[in-house]
Write a protein that holds these residues in place. Structure first.
Motif, PDB file in Angstrom:
ATOM      1  N   TYR A 106       0.838  -1.202   0.000  1.00 23.28           N
ATOM      2  CA  TYR A 106       0.000   0.000   0.000  1.00 23.28           C
ATOM      3  C   TYR A 106       0.874   1.254   0.000  1.00 23.28           C
ATOM      4  O   TYR A 106       1.988   1.231   0.538  1.00 23.28           O
ATOM      5  CB  TYR A 106      -0.892   0.038   1.248  1.00 23.28           C
ATOM      6  N   TYR A 107       0.337   2.337  -0.574  1.00 19.42           N
ATOM      7  CA  TYR A 107       0.994   3.632  -0.463  1.00 19.42           C
ATOM      8  C   TYR A 107       0.502   4.254   0.850  1.00 19.42           C
ATOM      9  O   TYR A 107      -0.603   4.788   0.903  1.00 19.42           O
ATOM     10  CB  TYR A 107       0.642   4.526  -1.660  1.00 19.42           C
ATOM     11  N   PRO A 108       1.280   4.170   1.920  1.00 23.57           N
ATOM     12  CA  PRO A 108       0.760   4.556   3.233  1.00 23.57           C
ATOM     13  C   PRO A 108       0.663   6.073   3.391  1.00 23.57           C
ATOM     14  O   PRO A 108       1.497   6.820   2.885  1.00 23.57           O
ATOM     15  CB  PRO A 108       1.797   3.967   4.192  1.00 23.57           C
ATOM     16  N   GLN A 144       4.545  -6.126  -3.598  1.00 23.05           N
ATOM     17  CA  GLN A 144       3.583  -6.062  -4.710  1.00 23.05           C
ATOM     18  C   GLN A 144       2.267  -5.483  -4.185  1.00 23.05           C
ATOM     19  O   GLN A 144       1.950  -5.605  -3.006  1.00 23.05           O
ATOM     20  CB  GLN A 144       3.319  -7.459  -5.272  1.00 23.05           C
ATOM     21  N   TYR A 145       1.490  -4.905  -5.090  1.00 22.40           N
ATOM     22  CA  TYR A 145       0.138  -4.495  -4.710  1.00 22.40           C
ATOM     23  C   TYR A 145      -0.602  -5.703  -4.135  1.00 22.40           C
ATOM     24  O   TYR A 145      -0.311  -6.854  -4.514  1.00 22.40           O
ATOM     25  CB  TYR A 145      -0.637  -3.999  -5.936  1.00 22.40           C
ATOM     26  N   PRO A 146      -1.565  -5.501  -3.258  1.00 20.23           N
ATOM     27  CA  PRO A 146      -2.334  -6.637  -2.707  1.00 20.23           C
ATOM     28  C   PRO A 146      -2.998  -7.484  -3.791  1.00 20.23           C
ATOM     29  O   PRO A 146      -3.284  -8.657  -3.562  1.00 20.23           O
ATOM     30  CB  PRO A 146      -3.383  -5.944  -1.824  1.00 20.23           C
ATOM     31  N   ALA A 152       6.566  -5.689  -7.374  1.00 19.54           N
ATOM     32  CA  ALA A 152       6.898  -4.657  -6.390  1.00 19.54           C
ATOM     33  C   ALA A 152       7.815  -3.643  -7.060  1.00 19.54           C
ATOM     34  O   ALA A 152       8.685  -4.019  -7.858  1.00 19.54           O
ATOM     35  CB  ALA A 152       7.590  -5.291  -5.190  1.00 19.54           C
ATOM     36  N   HIS A 153       7.633  -2.382  -6.748  1.00  7.82           N
ATOM     37  CA  HIS A 153       8.364  -1.379  -7.513  1.00  7.82           C
ATOM     38  C   HIS A 153       8.535  -0.077  -6.740  1.00  7.82           C
ATOM     39  O   HIS A 153       7.800   0.198  -5.789  1.00  7.82           O
ATOM     40  CB  HIS A 153       7.635  -1.083  -8.832  1.00  7.82           C
ATOM     41  N   ILE A 154       9.486   0.700  -7.191  1.00 14.42           N
ATOM     42  CA  ILE A 154       9.671   2.084  -6.735  1.00 14.42           C
ATOM     43  C   ILE A 154       9.566   2.957  -7.973  1.00 14.42           C
ATOM     44  O   ILE A 154      10.314   2.767  -8.946  1.00 14.42           O
ATOM     45  CB  ILE A 154      11.043   2.286  -6.055  1.00 14.42           C
ATOM     46  N   HIS A 155       8.625   3.892  -7.958  1.00 16.87           N
ATOM     47  CA  HIS A 155       8.497   4.821  -9.076  1.00 16.87           C
ATOM     48  C   HIS A 155       9.562   5.910  -8.961  1.00 16.87           C
ATOM     49  O   HIS A 155       9.861   6.372  -7.850  1.00 16.87           O
ATOM     50  CB  HIS A 155       7.130   5.510  -9.059  1.00 16.87           C
ATOM     51  N   SER A 156      10.054   6.352 -10.098  1.00 22.12           N
ATOM     52  CA  SER A 156      11.034   7.440 -10.077  1.00 22.12           C
ATOM     53  C   SER A 156      10.807   8.401 -11.233  1.00 22.12           C
ATOM     54  O   SER A 156      10.453   7.998 -12.340  1.00 22.12           O
ATOM     55  CB  SER A 156      12.469   6.897 -10.170  1.00 22.12           C
TER      56      SER A 156
HETATM   57 FE   LIG Z   1       2.856   1.986  -8.264  1.00 22.02          FE
END
Ligand SMILES: [Fe+2]
Length: 224
Positions: A106-108, A144-146, A152-156
């Protein structure tokens, strides 16, 4: 008087935003746009890429700690080099913005986020490449998203200098993630290589990965 103001300013504002997403050569005056309409960056689709830099601190170093010690998860460090298309020449003094999920995918949020961070959450940060093009992310490994339908990732997002328009690079992903497949790498939309990071472990148990971000084409498209 107020009606006249909106009749004149609103079309200019809308045109300015559309133009910012369609012309790769534009020089920004985005802060003015953002400040004219404070809700511009409260956007779940993050269409206005400039919003990622709205709250960037004045002093940004080559190392950024995205997750402080209160955030639980596997500690990782990713060391990157930002390079020109020859794969050798470093790009110094470029800004990068990163955001990611937590260990549960999740994006907390704390509830007090502003602008774009209402959507990216608090696991975010900025760094700036040093004279050799290096920068580091100190964080936790995202999950990973639920829905388990995307690695699983880091956006940049990269911003080459104060006045240039930012652009996405392909996400940081992890070599041991079963969702990092040929199908995944075959559908990448941006630049900077495939973003796949493999980890080694240092003496303190922290996982350390490396990535070369080679900018072979500037893609200013707005993500969907
Ligand atoms: Fe994302």
């Amino acid at each position: 008087m107020i009606k006249i103001f909106y009749l004149i300013i609103s079309p200019c504002l809308i045109f300015g935003i559309i133009f910012a997403c369609s012309d790769s050569n534009i020089k920004l005056n985005q802060k003015d746009i953002i400040h004219l309409n404070s809700d511009t960056c409260n956007d779940p689709d993050r269409d206005d890429i400039n919003c990622h830099f709205e709250y960037m601190p004045e002093n940004v170093s080559s190392k950024v700690k995205i997750a402080d010690d209160s955030v639980s998860g596997m500690r990782i460090i990713i060391k990157s080099r930002l390079l020109k298309s020859d794969g050798i020449t470093p790009i110094p003094n470029a800004y990068l913005f990163h955001y990611q999920t937590d260990k549960n995918g999740y994006y907390p949020k704390n509830g007090n986020e502003k602008g774009i961070h209402k959507w990216t959450g608090y696991l975010h940060g900025w760094n700036k490449t040093d004279e050799n093009g290096y920068c580091e992310i100190h964080t936790i490994r995202p999950a990973q998203y639920p829905t388990n339908d995307f690695p699983a990732h880091i956006h940049s997002v990269v911003k080459l200098n104060e006045n240039s328009k930012p652009f996405y690079i392909n996400d940081y992903v992890f070599k041991d993630d079963p969702l990092v497949t040929e199908k995944y790498t075959g559908n990448l939309n941006f630049q900077g290589g495939n973003g796949i990071v493999a980890f080694d472990e240092d003496s303190s148990g922290v996982k350390i990965g490396k990535r070369d971000i080679i900018l072979n084409k500037i893609n200013h498209s707005c993500p969907k």
